[in-house]
Scaffold this motif. Structure first.
Motif, PDB file in Angstrom:
ATOM      1  N   VAL A 144     -12.007  -7.487   4.597  1.00 42.71           N
ATOM      2  CA  VAL A 144     -12.872  -6.701   3.715  1.00 42.71           C
ATOM      3  C   VAL A 144     -12.132  -5.445   3.272  1.00 42.71           C
ATOM      4  O   VAL A 144     -11.862  -5.252   2.083  1.00 42.71           O
ATOM      5  CB  VAL A 144     -14.194  -6.331   4.416  1.00 42.71           C
ATOM      6  N   TYR A 145     -11.794  -4.563   4.219  1.00 41.91           N
ATOM      7  CA  TYR A 145     -11.102  -3.313   3.911  1.00 41.91           C
ATOM      8  C   TYR A 145      -9.647  -3.455   4.338  1.00 41.91           C
ATOM      9  O   TYR A 145      -9.321  -3.369   5.531  1.00 41.91           O
ATOM     10  CB  TYR A 145     -11.765  -2.144   4.629  1.00 41.91           C
ATOM     11  N   ASN A 146      -8.775  -3.673   3.382  1.00 46.85           N
ATOM     12  CA  ASN A 146      -7.384  -4.010   3.666  1.00 46.85           C
ATOM     13  C   ASN A 146      -6.459  -2.829   3.395  1.00 46.85           C
ATOM     14  O   ASN A 146      -6.279  -2.399   2.252  1.00 46.85           O
ATOM     15  CB  ASN A 146      -6.954  -5.203   2.805  1.00 46.85           C
ATOM     16  N   ALA A 147      -5.882  -2.293   4.474  1.00 47.84           N
ATOM     17  CA  ALA A 147      -4.949  -1.171   4.355  1.00 47.84           C
ATOM     18  C   ALA A 147      -3.573  -1.660   3.911  1.00 47.84           C
ATOM     19  O   ALA A 147      -3.247  -2.847   4.033  1.00 47.84           O
ATOM     20  CB  ALA A 147      -4.847  -0.449   5.698  1.00 47.84           C
ATOM     21  N   ASN A 148      -2.756  -0.741   3.395  1.00 48.00           N
ATOM     22  CA  ASN A 148      -1.366  -1.022   3.009  1.00 48.00           C
ATOM     23  C   ASN A 148      -1.252  -2.145   1.985  1.00 48.00           C
ATOM     24  O   ASN A 148      -0.265  -2.879   1.977  1.00 48.00           O
ATOM     25  CB  ASN A 148      -0.527  -1.391   4.246  1.00 48.00           C
ATOM     26  N   ALA A 149      -2.257  -2.283   1.108  1.00 48.73           N
ATOM     27  CA  ALA A 149      -2.345  -3.459   0.249  1.00 48.73           C
ATOM     28  C   ALA A 149      -1.917  -3.179  -1.188  1.00 48.73           C
ATOM     29  O   ALA A 149      -2.157  -2.094  -1.729  1.00 48.73           O
ATOM     30  CB  ALA A 149      -3.775  -4.004   0.251  1.00 48.73           C
ATOM     31  N   THR A 175       4.709  -1.785  10.306  1.00 47.16           N
ATOM     32  CA  THR A 175       5.384  -1.624  11.592  1.00 47.16           C
ATOM     33  C   THR A 175       6.890  -1.818  11.416  1.00 47.16           C
ATOM     34  O   THR A 175       7.324  -2.890  10.981  1.00 47.16           O
ATOM     35  CB  THR A 175       4.854  -2.629  12.627  1.00 47.16           C
ATOM     36  N   ALA A 176       7.673  -0.820  11.744  1.00 47.76           N
ATOM     37  CA  ALA A 176       9.126  -0.898  11.598  1.00 47.76           C
ATOM     38  C   ALA A 176       9.690  -2.019  12.466  1.00 47.76           C
ATOM     39  O   ALA A 176       9.332  -2.148  13.640  1.00 47.76           O
ATOM     40  CB  ALA A 176       9.762   0.435  11.979  1.00 47.76           C
ATOM     41  N   GLY A 177      10.532  -2.841  11.860  1.00 48.61           N
ATOM     42  CA  GLY A 177      11.193  -3.901  12.594  1.00 48.61           C
ATOM     43  C   GLY A 177      10.366  -5.146  12.807  1.00 48.61           C
ATOM     44  O   GLY A 177      10.835  -6.115  13.407  1.00 48.61           O
ATOM     45  N   ASN A 178       9.111  -5.156  12.345  1.00 47.46           N
ATOM     46  CA  ASN A 178       8.259  -6.342  12.523  1.00 47.46           C
ATOM     47  C   ASN A 178       7.411  -6.533  11.271  1.00 47.46           C
ATOM     48  O   ASN A 178       6.313  -6.007  11.161  1.00 47.46           O
ATOM     49  CB  ASN A 178       7.371  -6.181  13.759  1.00 47.46           C
ATOM     50  N   PHE A 179       7.941  -7.272  10.311  1.00 45.86           N
ATOM     51  CA  PHE A 179       7.265  -7.451   9.037  1.00 45.86           C
ATOM     52  C   PHE A 179       6.023  -8.323   9.155  1.00 45.86           C
ATOM     53  O   PHE A 179       5.166  -8.300   8.270  1.00 45.86           O
ATOM     54  CB  PHE A 179       8.215  -8.065   8.003  1.00 45.86           C
ATOM     55  N   GLN A 180       5.901  -9.095  10.231  1.00 46.04           N
ATOM     56  CA  GLN A 180       4.764  -9.997  10.376  1.00 46.04           C
ATOM     57  C   GLN A 180       3.544  -9.318  10.993  1.00 46.04           C
ATOM     58  O   GLN A 180       2.413  -9.752  10.783  1.00 46.04           O
ATOM     59  CB  GLN A 180       5.148 -11.209  11.230  1.00 46.04           C
ATOM     60  N   SER A 239      -5.251 -14.987   4.793  1.00 43.66           N
ATOM     61  CA  SER A 239      -4.485 -15.191   6.019  1.00 43.66           C
ATOM     62  C   SER A 239      -4.072 -13.834   6.551  1.00 43.66           C
ATOM     63  O   SER A 239      -3.536 -13.001   5.803  1.00 43.66           O
ATOM     64  CB  SER A 239      -3.249 -16.050   5.739  1.00 43.66           C
ATOM     65  N   GLY A 240      -4.326 -13.586   7.832  1.00 46.30           N
ATOM     66  CA  GLY A 240      -4.010 -12.286   8.400  1.00 46.30           C
ATOM     67  C   GLY A 240      -3.448 -12.379   9.803  1.00 46.30           C
ATOM     68  O   GLY A 240      -3.848 -13.247  10.586  1.00 46.30           O
ATOM     69  N   ASN A 241      -2.540 -11.470  10.114  1.00 45.77           N
ATOM     70  CA  ASN A 241      -1.944 -11.380  11.437  1.00 45.77           C
ATOM     71  C   ASN A 241      -2.465 -10.148  12.172  1.00 45.77           C
ATOM     72  O   ASN A 241      -2.847  -9.161  11.550  1.00 45.77           O
ATOM     73  CB  ASN A 241      -0.421 -11.265  11.331  1.00 45.77           C
ATOM     74  N   PRO A 242      -2.455 -10.176  13.497  1.00 45.80           N
ATOM     75  CA  PRO A 242      -2.856  -8.983  14.262  1.00 45.80           C
ATOM     76  C   PRO A 242      -1.765  -7.935  14.238  1.00 45.80           C
ATOM     77  O   PRO A 242      -0.635  -8.187  13.830  1.00 45.80           O
ATOM     78  CB  PRO A 242      -3.067  -9.542  15.672  1.00 45.80           C
ATOM     79  N   GLY A 243      -2.122  -6.726  14.715  1.00 45.34           N
ATOM     80  CA  GLY A 243      -1.146  -5.660  14.832  1.00 45.34           C
ATOM     81  C   GLY A 243      -1.017  -4.846  13.561  1.00 45.34           C
ATOM     82  O   GLY A 243      -1.885  -4.847  12.703  1.00 45.34           O
ATOM     83  N   GLY A 244       0.092  -4.150  13.433  1.00 41.73           N
ATOM     84  CA  GLY A 244       0.311  -3.307  12.279  1.00 41.73           C
ATOM     85  C   GLY A 244      -0.407  -1.975  12.402  1.00 41.73           C
ATOM     86  O   GLY A 244      -1.192  -1.745  13.325  1.00 41.73           O
ATOM     87  N   SER A 245      -0.157  -1.079  11.445  1.00 39.26           N
ATOM     88  CA  SER A 245      -0.724   0.258  11.526  1.00 39.26           C
ATOM     89  C   SER A 245      -2.235   0.257  11.387  1.00 39.26           C
ATOM     90  O   SER A 245      -2.914   1.143  11.915  1.00 39.26           O
ATOM     91  CB  SER A 245      -0.102   1.147  10.449  1.00 39.26           C
ATOM     92  N   ALA A 246      -2.814  -0.732  10.672  1.00 41.93           N
ATOM     93  CA  ALA A 246      -4.268  -0.773  10.501  1.00 41.93           C
ATOM     94  C   ALA A 246      -4.996  -1.132  11.785  1.00 41.93           C
ATOM     95  O   ALA A 246      -6.213  -0.961  11.874  1.00 41.93           O
ATOM     96  CB  ALA A 246      -4.644  -1.760   9.396  1.00 41.93           C
ATOM     97  N   ALA A 247      -4.270  -1.621  12.785  1.00 47.00           N
ATOM     98  CA  ALA A 247      -4.910  -1.965  14.060  1.00 47.00           C
ATOM     99  C   ALA A 247      -5.383  -0.732  14.811  1.00 47.00           C
ATOM    100  O   ALA A 247      -6.199  -0.827  15.726  1.00 47.00           O
ATOM    101  CB  ALA A 247      -3.939  -2.761  14.935  1.00 47.00           C
ATOM    102  N   SER A 248      -4.902   0.453  14.412  1.00 45.76           N
ATOM    103  CA  SER A 248      -5.280   1.679  15.103  1.00 45.76           C
ATOM    104  C   SER A 248      -6.470   2.392  14.457  1.00 45.76           C
ATOM    105  O   SER A 248      -6.866   3.460  14.916  1.00 45.76           O
ATOM    106  CB  SER A 248      -4.083   2.643  15.149  1.00 45.76           C
ATOM    107  N   THR A 249      -7.042   1.840  13.387  1.00 50.25           N
ATOM    108  CA  THR A 249      -8.228   2.444  12.796  1.00 50.25           C
ATOM    109  C   THR A 249      -9.405   2.314  13.765  1.00 50.25           C
ATOM    110  O   THR A 249      -9.414   1.424  14.629  1.00 50.25           O
ATOM    111  CB  THR A 249      -8.594   1.781  11.461  1.00 50.25           C
ATOM    112  N   PRO A 250     -10.427   3.190  13.654  1.00 49.75           N
ATOM    113  CA  PRO A 250     -11.556   3.120  14.588  1.00 49.75           C
ATOM    114  C   PRO A 250     -12.194   1.734  14.670  1.00 49.75           C
ATOM    115  O   PRO A 250     -12.613   1.302  15.746  1.00 49.75           O
ATOM    116  CB  PRO A 250     -12.523   4.157  14.016  1.00 49.75           C
ATOM    117  N   THR A 251     -12.308   1.044  13.531  1.00 51.40           N
ATOM    118  CA  THR A 251     -12.738  -0.352  13.523  1.00 51.40           C
ATOM    119  C   THR A 251     -11.546  -1.187  13.111  1.00 51.40           C
ATOM    120  O   THR A 251     -11.154  -1.178  11.936  1.00 51.40           O
ATOM    121  CB  THR A 251     -13.898  -0.598  12.545  1.00 51.40           C
TER     122      THR A 251
END
Length: 361
Positions: free
Chosen positions: A164-169, A191-196, A220-232
């Motif tokens: 729904v709310y997609n960061a870095n897009a 995430t530096a060094g991990n494009f996936q 299609s979405g993968n876990p992790g990345g900077s958006a994983a640290s948002t409150p939701t």
């Protein structure tokens, strides 16, 4: 999802608001303040205990967003000439019950925060934005994505706000040609060094012919990345597919949709929905929908949800609403009736209702 947005770009109020967040409205630009304030009273015959999953009894209380999310936003355009425009949009979710954040990723502008360009070539946007997959679900939901008794609590209950709310897009939407329009989005995880990590992508095709619309999309979405640290967190690992259709017969609109939310290590939810909306008078609308959800990994996990509602418009901006719903869960399925305060349900049958008021500006 919005009604009448009133442009107030010349007013002292907007100038003060823009100045307070560091935005200047130039003479050649058009900036609009818009939003929805929605509050309701929700009742459910059963409530899920978050720790045990058992029935915690009946509940009744004030909620934000009984019919739709409460939010406010700023959007603007600047005419650059030759049909080219610069555009932006900032949007924040609001919890009317306590003044906090709600129905977003938990950040201040956690619903939308993007800038872009639009013209004869189509539209390009960069920043936090809706995915093509989410926009397809919005278009084809039988009850117009009501936050009570629709495909919304089913989707959010499975994947939270991922998709729904997609960061870095970065996204591109084509012009409509012979009724057909396409869009694509890529969200980079950051995430530096991990494009996936946190990488997400989505595509959509929409076709309109007169009163008929057909819409299909994937995600299609993968876990992790900077958006994983948002409150939701908004990077739950899942793949999504949907196809739906709508047809309007004067005052009657009929919709049908299929959506699949395949979550890594969890449900493979296959959702079949259908319903209708009818304008009894210009001021009164009634609708109804039914959703059947089955787990492709285990057929013992399934649910059926049905809901109906009536909306009475006091004006173009203000309406009163009432909704009734029922959900029956089997196996491990935990479909809830309301996105806010009843997102997950318990085993067996649950009845619910809400009444409320919605104002748009």
């Amino acid at each position: 999802m919005r009604s009448q947005h009133r442009c107030i770009s010349g007013s002292f109020l907007l100038g003060a608001l823009l100045g307070s967040i560091g935005i200047t409205a130039h003479a050649q630009s058009n900036v609009t303040l818009y939003g929805i304030v929605d509050a309701g009273i929700l009742y459910t015959s059963k409530t899920r205990d978050g720790a045990t999953g058992a029935n915690d009894g009946r509940q009744i209380g004030l909620i934000t967003g009984g019919s739709s999310a409460s939010f406010f936003g700023l959007k603007g355009t600047e005419d650059l000439g030759d049909g080219l425009k610069a555009i932006f949009q900032l949007e924040s979710g609001i919890d009317v019950s306590n003044g906090g954040f709600a129905d977003s990723n938990g950040n201040f502008f956690g619903r939308q925060a993007w800038v872009g360009m639009t013209g004869g070539f189509g539209t390009v946007k960069a920043g936090l934005q809706y995915s093509p997959f989410a926009l397809s679900i919005i278009t084809t939901d039988p009850r117009s994505v009501s936050y009570f008794g629709s495909g919304v609590p089913i989707a959010i209950g499975r994947v939270l706000v991922t998709g729904v709310y997609n960061a870095n897009a970065i996204s591109y939407t084509s012009p409509r040609i012979a009724g057909l329009q396409g869009s694509a989005m890529l969200a980079m995880g950051g995430t530096a060094g991990n494009f996936q990590a946190g990488r997400q992508y989505s595509g959509r095709l929409n076709y309109q012919f007169g009163q008929f619309t057909i819409d299909a999309a994937m995600y299609s979405g993968n876990p992790g990345g900077s958006a994983a640290s948002t409150p939701t967190p908004s990077t739950v690992a899942f793949s999504g597919r949907t196809i739906g259709a709508a047809y309007r017969f004067d005052a009657l609109t009929v919709k049908a949709v299929f959506a699949n939310y395949k979550i890594a290590g969890s449900f493979d939810s296959r959702v079949f929905g259908g319903g209708l909306s009818y304008d009894v008078t210009p001021a009164v609308n009634v609708d109804a929908g039914v959703w059947l959800t089955r787990d492709g990994n285990d057929s013992n996990n399934h649910s059926i949800m049905a809901a109906t509602g009536v909306r009475y418009s006091l004006s173009k901006a203000t309406s009163l609403y009432g909704q009734l719903g029922f959900v029956d869960n089997h196996g491990l399925m935990d479909t809830g009736l309301s996105t806010n305060d009843a997102l997950y349900g318990v085993k067996g049958s649950t009845f619910g209702a809400d009444i409320g008021i919605r104002h748009s500006f």
